[in-house]
Design an enzyme around this catalytic site. Sequence first.
Site, mmCIF file in Angstrom:
data_model
loop_
_atom_site.group_PDB
_atom_site.id
_atom_site.type_symbol
_atom_site.label_atom_id
_atom_site.label_comp_id
_atom_site.label_asym_id
_atom_site.label_seq_id
_atom_site.Cartn_x
_atom_site.Cartn_y
_atom_site.Cartn_z
ATOM 1 N N ASN A 1 -30.668 -6.606 -4.210
ATOM 2 C CA ASN A 1 -29.289 -6.453 -4.684
ATOM 3 C C ASN A 1 -29.151 -4.984 -5.080
ATOM 4 O OD1 ASN A 1 -26.952 -6.373 -6.185
ATOM 5 N ND2 ASN A 1 -27.524 -8.044 -7.569
ATOM 6 N N LYS B 1 -31.854 -4.492 -7.866
ATOM 7 C CA LYS B 1 -32.483 -5.693 -8.425
ATOM 8 C C LYS B 1 -33.175 -6.419 -7.281
ATOM 9 C CE LYS B 1 -29.060 -6.303 -12.055
ATOM 10 N NZ LYS B 1 -27.882 -7.018 -12.505
ATOM 11 N N ARG C 1 -27.631 -9.039 -1.237
ATOM 12 C CA ARG C 1 -26.310 -9.236 -1.821
ATOM 13 C C ARG C 1 -25.390 -8.150 -1.259
ATOM 14 N NH1 ARG C 1 -24.762 -9.076 -8.176
ATOM 15 N NH2 ARG C 1 -22.651 -9.852 -7.950
ATOM 16 N N HIS D 1 -17.993 -11.971 -7.426
ATOM 17 C CA HIS D 1 -18.910 -12.801 -8.236
ATOM 18 C C HIS D 1 -19.167 -14.167 -7.595
ATOM 19 C CE1 HIS D 1 -17.922 -10.330 -12.051
ATOM 20 N NE2 HIS D 1 -19.071 -9.953 -11.550
ATOM 21 N N HIS E 1 -17.614 -15.886 -15.736
ATOM 22 C CA HIS E 1 -18.802 -15.046 -15.531
ATOM 23 C C HIS E 1 -18.590 -13.767 -16.338
ATOM 24 C CE1 HIS E 1 -22.108 -13.138 -13.173
ATOM 25 N NE2 HIS E 1 -21.480 -12.073 -13.650
ATOM 26 N N ASN F 1 -21.708 -7.404 -17.275
ATOM 27 C CA ASN F 1 -21.091 -6.071 -17.294
ATOM 28 C C ASN F 1 -19.790 -6.090 -16.515
ATOM 29 O OD1 ASN F 1 -22.613 -4.263 -18.874
ATOM 30 N ND2 ASN F 1 -24.281 -4.457 -17.386
ATOM 31 N N ARG G 1 -14.883 -1.247 -16.775
ATOM 32 C CA ARG G 1 -13.725 -1.378 -15.879
ATOM 33 C C ARG G 1 -12.540 -1.944 -16.640
ATOM 34 N NH1 ARG G 1 -16.647 -4.876 -11.431
ATOM 35 N NH2 ARG G 1 -18.692 -4.196 -12.146
ATOM 36 N N ILE H 1 -22.996 -11.986 -21.426
ATOM 37 C CA ILE H 1 -22.178 -12.279 -22.608
ATOM 38 C C ILE H 1 -21.936 -13.784 -22.718
ATOM 39 C CG2 ILE H 1 -19.901 -11.915 -23.658
ATOM 40 C CD1 ILE H 1 -19.903 -9.105 -22.333
ATOM 41 N N GLU I 1 -28.028 -15.463 -9.345
ATOM 42 C CA GLU I 1 -27.507 -15.041 -8.043
ATOM 43 C C GLU I 1 -28.642 -14.866 -7.032
ATOM 44 O OE1 GLU I 1 -25.792 -12.226 -10.542
ATOM 45 O OE2 GLU I 1 -23.805 -12.366 -9.647
HETATM 46 P P1 ADP Z 1 -24.849 -7.492 -15.193
HETATM 47 O O1 ADP Z 1 -23.428 -7.828 -14.898
HETATM 48 O O2 ADP Z 1 -25.150 -6.030 -15.081
HETATM 49 O O3 ADP Z 1 -25.872 -8.396 -14.527
HETATM 50 P P2 ADP Z 1 -25.437 -8.994 -17.611
HETATM 51 O O4 ADP Z 1 -24.998 -10.292 -16.997
HETATM 52 O O5 ADP Z 1 -26.863 -8.826 -17.957
HETATM 53 O O6 ADP Z 1 -24.967 -7.742 -16.759
HETATM 54 O O7 ADP Z 1 -24.556 -8.791 -18.939
HETATM 55 C C1 ADP Z 1 -24.650 -7.645 -19.705
HETATM 56 C C2 ADP Z 1 -23.803 -7.842 -20.962
HETATM 57 O O8 ADP Z 1 -24.308 -8.960 -21.692
HETATM 58 C C3 ADP Z 1 -23.822 -6.642 -21.880
HETATM 59 O O9 ADP Z 1 -22.517 -6.379 -22.384
HETATM 60 C C4 ADP Z 1 -24.697 -7.134 -23.040
HETATM 61 O O10 ADP Z 1 -24.353 -6.541 -24.246
HETATM 62 C C5 ADP Z 1 -24.329 -8.600 -23.058
HETATM 63 N N1 ADP Z 1 -25.309 -9.382 -23.830
HETATM 64 C C6 ADP Z 1 -26.591 -9.663 -23.508
HETATM 65 N N2 ADP Z 1 -27.191 -10.339 -24.522
HETATM 66 C C7 ADP Z 1 -26.258 -10.499 -25.496
HETATM 67 C C8 ADP Z 1 -26.237 -11.093 -26.796
HETATM 68 N N3 ADP Z 1 -27.311 -11.694 -27.298
HETATM 69 N N4 ADP Z 1 -25.090 -11.056 -27.500
HETATM 70 C C9 ADP Z 1 -23.989 -10.441 -27.019
HETATM 71 N N5 ADP Z 1 -23.932 -9.863 -25.810
HETATM 72 C C10 ADP Z 1 -25.054 -9.883 -25.055
#
Ligand code: ADP
Length: 389
Positions: free
Chosen positions: A10, A17, A89, A177, A204, A207, A237, A325, A375
């Site tokens: 990815n 990744k 991906r 997504h 979803h 980030n 974004r 999140i 994913e």
């Molecule tokens: P990506 O889209 O790059 O794969 P992730 O799915 O890992 O990203 O999500 C990253 C987000 O998840 C960041 O904003 C991070 O702060 C948030 N996050 C991860 N763990 C926690 C937590 N325990 N509490 C709040 N937010 C979290």
Amino acid sequence: MTTPAILTLNAGSSSLKFAMYHAQTEALLARGQVDRIGPDATLSMKDADGAALPVAPGPLCNHDDAVAQVLASLRGAFPDARAIAIGHRIVHGGIFHDRPVMLDAAMLDELRALSPFAPLHQPHNLDGVRAAMEAYPGVPQIACFDTAFHRNQPFVNDTFALPRRFYDRGVRRFGFHGLSYEYVSGELARIAPTLAAGRVVIAHLGNGASMCAVQHGRSVASTMGFSALDGLPMGTRCGQLDPGAVLYLMQQEGLPPDEIADLLYTQSGLLGLSGISNDMRELEASDHPHAREAIDYYVFRLQRELGGMAAAMGGVDALVFCGGIGENSRLIRARVCERTEWMGIELDHSRNQDNAPVISTAFSRTTIMVIPTDEELVIARAARKMIGA
Ligand code: ADP
């Protein structure tokens, strides 16, 4: 004896990744990532239990380097593994691709022609494919599209109210997504088939962030549109924005298109609003009023879009959170579910604190769930199916 393996790659703009699975059992062997591709890049890899694995030393200055070091690291850690397929991906599959495809030179050309539709993602995805094809000539390479899950949405969600010729040229709502939605829908069908057959909203929240309305297992509406900018605010974004604001930036403030793209993709969202961070953990920990306001805006937009997704299906039977999140932030889940009783959504605060798989009360008409997304596994399964392993 060799272990037949499936690799997934990815490739993002500055990250790569990857994961490796046993081709027959689907057992995860390793996963990891290269971050900040360039002079300061780092490569990390873990086994299925999360224990760190040693990685190959070497340059990580560009995507070719990154792929080479990832492959060298996997060979070092799993000398008996033999890749029999590589799944990629790919952010954009265009109008027609509603499922994975085998990659060859002609398909690569077709996907390269879609780069103007996703200029910040597609070229990097294809860099990863090219590097993997060079490193593993003869190994089948399979493209899995983030847009495919949404391709059969009804016309009313697929189109914008622009003159028809733009729809015909591909100015449509593509979603994105989709690999995450496919995984979560599949898990829901496995865990709770009756719910999966109904009206489901999946949020979803990573980030990047989006929501999808899934009815009878099919995507009927989504918050992301033509690009990965629309809908919910994200780490950097902007999410939903009046196109008039973009015209203003161009015509009155004189910002050139590249600067506007940078503004909307990398300086907006939680980072832009807070001026502090794009990371939800940092914003939750901060007592700065701008951090509070960024979270307030995030929650407000989620609630509005949740109402919209429910309206698209005439109600909602299940609400599922995923992404960094969605899977971890008790605060965001609790705040999103405030004032949603009118939709039949009632959060059990103690289950939410415990990060339980089901976090709604027994009386909630809508079941609220947390399903960690995967994913990479969707890509590996698609690659495995494509080669008939
Ligand atoms: P990506 O889209 O790059 O794969 P992730 O799915 O890992 O990203 O999500 C990253 C987000 O998840 C960041 O904003 C991070 O702060 C948030 N996050 C991860 N763990 C926690 C937590 N325990 N509490 C709040 N937010 C979290």
